[in-house]
Design an enzyme around this catalytic site. Sequence first.
Site, short mmCIF file in Angstrom:
data_model
loop_
_atom_site.label_atom_id
_atom_site.label_comp_id
_atom_site.label_asym_id
_atom_site.label_seq_id
_atom_site.Cartn_x
_atom_site.Cartn_y
_atom_site.Cartn_z
N LYS A 232 0.95 -1.25 -0.07
CA LYS A 232 0.09 -0.01 0.06
C LYS A 232 0.79 1.19 -0.02
CE LYS A 232 -3.62 2.58 2.80
NZ LYS A 232 -4.55 2.33 3.48
N LYS B 286 -2.02 -1.60 -3.89
CA LYS B 286 -3.06 -0.34 -3.81
C LYS B 286 -2.53 0.84 -4.06
CE LYS B 286 -5.88 2.19 -0.53
NZ LYS B 286 -6.01 2.21 0.59
C1 PBG Z 1 -7.69 3.20 5.32
C2 PBG Z 1 -7.62 3.22 3.96
C3 PBG Z 1 -7.63 4.22 2.92
C4 PBG Z 1 -8.15 3.60 1.74
C5 PBG Z 1 -8.46 2.38 2.08
N1 PBG Z 1 -8.26 2.21 3.48
C6 PBG Z 1 -7.04 5.50 2.79
C7 PBG Z 1 -5.71 5.93 3.36
O1 PBG Z 1 -4.97 4.91 3.60
O2 PBG Z 1 -5.88 7.25 3.55
C8 PBG Z 1 -8.14 4.42 0.52
C9 PBG Z 1 -9.24 3.80 -0.52
C10 PBG Z 1 -9.53 4.75 -1.71
O3 PBG Z 1 -8.80 5.69 -1.83
O4 PBG Z 1 -10.45 4.50 -2.49
N2 PBG Z 1 -6.37 3.15 5.62
#
Ligand code: PBG
Length: 320
Positions: A193, A246
């Site tokens: 991520k 992601k």
């Molecule tokens: C929580 C989380 C996030 C997303 C999914 N889980 C946001 C972040 O890390 O700031 C993003 C999902 C999206 O942008 O569609 N940590």
Amino acid sequence: MFPRIRLRRLRRTPLIRDMVRETTLTKKDLIYPMFIIEGKTQAIASMPGIFRLSINDAIEEVKEIVELGIPAIILFGIPKKKDKLATQAYAKEGIIQRAVRAIKDEVGDNLVVITDVCLCEYMDHGHCGIVKGNEILNDPTLELLAKTAVSHAEAGADIVAPSDMMDGRVKAIREALDEEGFENVAIMSYSAKYASSFYSPFREAADSAPAFGDRKSYQMDIGNAEEALREVALDIEEGADIVMVKPALAYLDVIYRIKKTFGMPTAAYNVSGEYAMIKAAAERNLIDEKAIVYETLLSIKRAGADLILTYFAKEVAGWI
Ligand code: PBG
């Protein structure tokens, strides 16, 4: 060699093209993200067509999702009360725990319910871990994440999906689930991520923007791909059942390498910013939305993803 070999022969008619198409998109590839809010349903300005749903409205929506043939949803909670220990993330009567129970009551095994396990929506400072000074503490956060995952499993979640990027969280969650008798609840880990700018519409939707600093001390640096392989290797060792990359589009190379290297069930998150950009361009008639969405999701599959988390899931399932 030409003229004996002519690749255009197999492009001649739609049927022939269909027969030799290497990658296809099916409904079973889709996971639909849903925001559940304590209180009344609200629109999300930056994500047309996506709502922060009350539990009652969410139940109506899951019926539609089952009917469309989408196999899974992933839930994000927006609590009324936020604090420094994210207590609403693991409260028995928390928004996600109540939503999972209500949804599972309605759909049973006709829909796979995945829960996002993170603390940022429940912390008053919006970070994904416990904060001390300006630091996001790793090890003390693990206990809260494990508690959160167990509370989701107790509510009936089929799969828990840690998205916090703390080191060691998959192991902590796996151990806690097993200890509580949830050895059959799977873990879909947000393994690679990135500290991406593509999440900003989500942070509006989930009200989870960090109050200070950024997430770069825990989410991955956008220039790194080798490190993604190390993240995934560790998550597999710690007990992840599905690994995730992601965002998706700017990281197709990472998806490709992870699928090739590990051969694991691999998910990719077509995130909020990717959704918002297509919607904004389509609203101005700059692109053909349907064609662009199909091409986009197909590229994510072609790169190697087995599963795609996408806000387009409902639209796409209607077309397939
Ligand atoms: C929580 C989380 C996030 C997303 C999914 N889980 C946001 C972040 O890390 O700031 C993003 C999902 C999206 O942008 O569609 N940590």
